[in-house]
Design a protein around this motif. Structure first.
Motif, short mmCIF file in Angstrom:
data_model
loop_
_atom_site.label_atom_id
_atom_site.label_comp_id
_atom_site.label_asym_id
_atom_site.label_seq_id
_atom_site.Cartn_x
_atom_site.Cartn_y
_atom_site.Cartn_z
N GLN A 161 -14.89 -59.85 -46.19
CA GLN A 161 -14.55 -61.26 -46.37
C GLN A 161 -13.87 -61.49 -47.71
O GLN A 161 -12.90 -62.27 -47.81
N ALA A 162 -14.35 -60.83 -48.75
CA ALA A 162 -13.74 -60.97 -50.07
C ALA A 162 -12.30 -60.46 -50.04
O ALA A 162 -11.40 -61.07 -50.64
N TRP A 163 -12.08 -59.34 -49.34
CA TRP A 163 -10.71 -58.81 -49.23
C TRP A 163 -9.82 -59.79 -48.48
O TRP A 163 -8.70 -60.08 -48.92
N LEU A 164 -10.30 -60.33 -47.39
CA LEU A 164 -9.50 -61.27 -46.60
C LEU A 164 -9.16 -62.52 -47.42
O LEU A 164 -8.01 -62.97 -47.45
N ASN A 165 -10.14 -63.06 -48.13
CA ASN A 165 -9.89 -64.23 -48.98
C ASN A 165 -8.87 -63.90 -50.07
O ASN A 165 -7.97 -64.71 -50.36
N GLY A 166 -9.02 -62.73 -50.66
CA GLY A 166 -8.13 -62.35 -51.76
C GLY A 166 -6.70 -62.13 -51.31
O GLY A 166 -5.75 -62.54 -51.99
N THR A 167 -6.52 -61.48 -50.16
CA THR A 167 -5.16 -61.24 -49.68
C THR A 167 -4.46 -62.54 -49.31
O THR A 167 -3.27 -62.71 -49.57
N LYS A 168 -5.21 -63.46 -48.72
CA LYS A 168 -4.61 -64.75 -48.39
C LYS A 168 -4.22 -65.51 -49.66
O LYS A 168 -3.16 -66.13 -49.72
N ALA A 169 -5.07 -65.42 -50.68
CA ALA A 169 -4.77 -66.10 -51.94
C ALA A 169 -3.53 -65.50 -52.62
O ALA A 169 -2.82 -66.19 -53.35
N LYS A 170 -3.28 -64.21 -52.36
CA LYS A 170 -2.11 -63.54 -52.94
C LYS A 170 -0.85 -63.74 -52.10
O LYS A 170 0.21 -63.21 -52.44
N GLY A 171 -0.96 -64.46 -51.00
CA GLY A 171 0.22 -64.80 -50.23
C GLY A 171 0.51 -63.92 -49.03
O GLY A 171 1.61 -63.99 -48.46
N CYS A 172 -0.44 -63.10 -48.61
CA CYS A 172 -0.23 -62.28 -47.41
C CYS A 172 -0.08 -63.18 -46.19
O CYS A 172 -0.82 -64.14 -46.01
N THR A 173 0.86 -62.84 -45.35
CA THR A 173 1.03 -63.54 -44.09
C THR A 173 0.01 -63.02 -43.07
O THR A 173 -0.61 -61.96 -43.27
N ASP A 174 -0.16 -63.75 -41.99
CA ASP A 174 -1.05 -63.28 -40.93
C ASP A 174 -0.60 -61.91 -40.41
O ASP A 174 -1.43 -61.05 -40.11
N ARG A 175 0.72 -61.72 -40.32
CA ARG A 175 1.24 -60.44 -39.85
C ARG A 175 0.91 -59.32 -40.84
O ARG A 175 0.54 -58.21 -40.43
N ASP A 176 1.06 -59.58 -42.14
CA ASP A 176 0.70 -58.58 -43.15
C ASP A 176 -0.76 -58.17 -42.99
O ASP A 176 -1.11 -56.98 -43.09
N ILE A 177 -1.62 -59.14 -42.78
CA ILE A 177 -3.05 -58.86 -42.64
C ILE A 177 -3.32 -58.06 -41.36
O ILE A 177 -4.12 -57.12 -41.37
N GLU A 178 -2.63 -58.38 -40.29
CA GLU A 178 -2.78 -57.62 -39.05
C GLU A 178 -2.39 -56.16 -39.26
O GLU A 178 -3.07 -55.25 -38.77
N ILE A 179 -1.30 -55.94 -39.97
CA ILE A 179 -0.84 -54.57 -40.24
C ILE A 179 -1.88 -53.81 -41.05
O ILE A 179 -2.20 -52.65 -40.77
N ALA A 180 -2.42 -54.47 -42.09
CA ALA A 180 -3.42 -53.82 -42.93
C ALA A 180 -4.67 -53.47 -42.14
O ALA A 180 -5.23 -52.37 -42.28
N ILE A 181 -5.13 -54.38 -41.31
CA ILE A 181 -6.33 -54.13 -40.51
C ILE A 181 -6.10 -52.98 -39.54
O ILE A 181 -7.00 -52.15 -39.31
N GLU A 182 -4.90 -52.88 -39.00
CA GLU A 182 -4.57 -51.76 -38.11
C GLU A 182 -4.63 -50.44 -38.87
O GLU A 182 -5.17 -49.44 -38.37
N ARG A 183 -4.09 -50.43 -40.10
CA ARG A 183 -4.15 -49.20 -40.92
C ARG A 183 -5.59 -48.83 -41.26
O ARG A 183 -5.93 -47.66 -41.38
#
Length: 225
Positions: A161-183
């Motif tokens: 949850q901390a990672w998800l909150n932090g990436t969103k705060a840094k401007g990651c798009t939903d697609r960026d987050i999907e790619i990271a979760i897949e990796r």
């Protein structure tokens, strides 16, 4: 998808999202760099394990301009991007290396790694640490900036949850987050305590964790002189 194929595919866009995928980017990398115990003009030999596009090696090269640095990675595409970064710097060498299954050739004053070893199956990570230990000169240092697994399921959920909150705060798009979760499906992360224990068991001394922000940790050990 195996690790080589995963990062061959990721190479073209890898650098763009680094600072977003690592919410504590500045502190994380600066701590790792600050642990290298040499003068800035020292002629040291450095190995970067799982070097990727050369982000950490670039910081090392800037701080230690006379260092001879070898970038080792399983992905030829990642190393191709690293060659672009360093633009024929004569102090930089490249090695295609599967550090999990192949030996580490050469002797080094410092071995560094960033966000690579957590792809090692837990039952093989101690063996990788042993290979790094053997590749160090007596008195040499290993510095790892990497991910750790929560010590309990509840803690791991807090890390996520901390990672998800932090990436969103840094401007990651939903697609960026999907790619990271897949990796992340390729991650084999071990707990911090296990990683520190395995370092000590293969012979490293002065083992300690110097920085931790949820799942991101920087630790080091020294081969006895």
């Amino acid at each position: 998808m195996n690790i080589k194929a995963l990062f061959d595919t990721a190479a073209q866009d890898y650098d763009r999202t680094r600072s977003q995928y690592i919410p504590c980017f500045d502190e994380f990398y600066s701590t790792a760099l600050g642990l290298i115990p040499h003068e800035s003009q020292a002629h040291i030999k450095v190995l970067d394990i799982g070097a990727g596009t050369g982000l950490l090696s670039g910081l090392v090269a800037a701080a230690f301009p006379k260092a001879a640095i070898t970038l080792a990675d399983i992905s030829d595409e990642m190393l191709s991007k690293a060659r672009e970064r360093f633009n024929s710097n004569p102090n930089i060498e490249y090695s295609t290396l599967d550090f999990i299954n192949a030996p580490i050739i050469g002797k080094y004053d410092v071995v560094v790694s960033a966000l690579a070893l957590h792809h090692t199956p837990q039952e093989k990570l101690k063996g990788v640490f042993q290979k790094i230990y053997d590749a160090l000169e007596n008195g040499g240092y290993f510095i790892n900036a990497d991910q750790t697994l929560g010590s309990t399921l509840e803690n791991e959920e807090k890390y996520a949850q901390a990672w998800l909150n932090g990436t969103k705060a840094k401007g990651c798009t939903d697609r960026d987050i999907e790619i990271a979760i897949e990796r992340m499906k390729a991650d084999k992360t071990a707990t911090l305590q296990n990683q520190l224990n395995w370092l000590s068991e293969v012979g490293f001394v002065h083992v300690d964790c110097w920085y931790k922000n949820y799942r991101f940790a920087v630790y080091s050990g020294q081969k006895p002189d």
